[in-house]
Design a protein around this motif. Structure first.
Motif, short mmCIF file in Angstrom:
data_model
loop_
_atom_site.label_atom_id
_atom_site.label_comp_id
_atom_site.label_asym_id
_atom_site.label_seq_id
_atom_site.Cartn_x
_atom_site.Cartn_y
_atom_site.Cartn_z
N SER A 1 0.80 -1.22 0.00
CA SER A 1 0.00 0.00 0.00
C SER A 1 0.83 1.28 0.00
O SER A 1 0.30 2.36 0.19
CB SER A 1 -0.94 0.01 1.22
N GLY A 2 2.13 1.14 -0.21
CA GLY A 2 3.03 2.30 -0.23
C GLY A 2 3.93 2.31 0.99
O GLY A 2 3.78 1.49 1.90
N ASP B 1 9.47 1.26 -3.36
CA ASP B 1 8.05 1.30 -3.00
C ASP B 1 7.20 1.11 -4.26
O ASP B 1 7.15 1.98 -5.12
CB ASP B 1 7.77 2.66 -2.35
N THR C 1 3.95 0.43 5.00
CA THR C 1 4.99 0.99 5.87
C THR C 1 5.37 -0.02 6.96
O THR C 1 6.55 -0.18 7.28
CB THR C 1 4.52 2.31 6.49
N ASP D 1 1.46 6.34 2.13
CA ASP D 1 0.80 5.12 2.57
C ASP D 1 -0.37 5.45 3.49
O ASP D 1 -0.29 5.26 4.70
CB ASP D 1 1.81 4.21 3.28
N ARG E 1 3.53 0.68 -5.08
CA ARG E 1 2.19 0.81 -4.48
C ARG E 1 1.13 0.19 -5.37
O ARG E 1 0.89 0.64 -6.50
CB ARG E 1 1.87 2.28 -4.25
#
Length: 112
Positions: free
Chosen positions: A23-24, A91, A60, A54, A93
């Motif tokens: 999700s980031g 990252d 995270t 995020d 996402r």
């Protein structure tokens, strides 16, 4: 990994890059190295959302288990670093701020 096996040096992830497909990753002190330079080398959004970071929070947490260095845990009884605290991160996402993702986004991230 950090402690190593008997008579073996520990490994910190230095020289390794870990892709987090989730999700980031939010900016966090645990992802910085010397002089507050981020170890997040790239961030690519595959959700089509206009938000960054995020907002959902899961990625995270995953990134901190993998490569958090424990910088934000000062003052506690211990350092809560991750498995590879010197590894860099990428990252990718694929889950939006509502916790929703598509298979096609995940496949696009892997192909990237």
């Amino acid at each position: 990994m950090q402690a190593g096996l008997a008579q073996m040096p520990g490994f910190t992830g230095k020289g390794v890059t870990i892709a987090i497909v989730d999700s980031g990753i939010s900016n966090h002190p645990d992802f910085n190295k010397n002089k507050n330079k981020s170890r997040i080398l790239a961030a690519v959004d595959f959700t089509g959302s206009t938000r960054s970071g995020d907002a959902y929070g899961h990625g995270t947490g995953v990134a901190s288990v993998a490569a958090g260095n424990g910088a934000a845990s000062t003052g506690y009884a211990s350092n809560y670093g991750g498995i590879a605290p010197e590894a860099n991160l990428v990252d990718l996402r694929v889950i939006n701020e509502n916790g929703i993702g598509r298979t096609s986004s995940t496949l696009n991230a892997i192909n990237w």
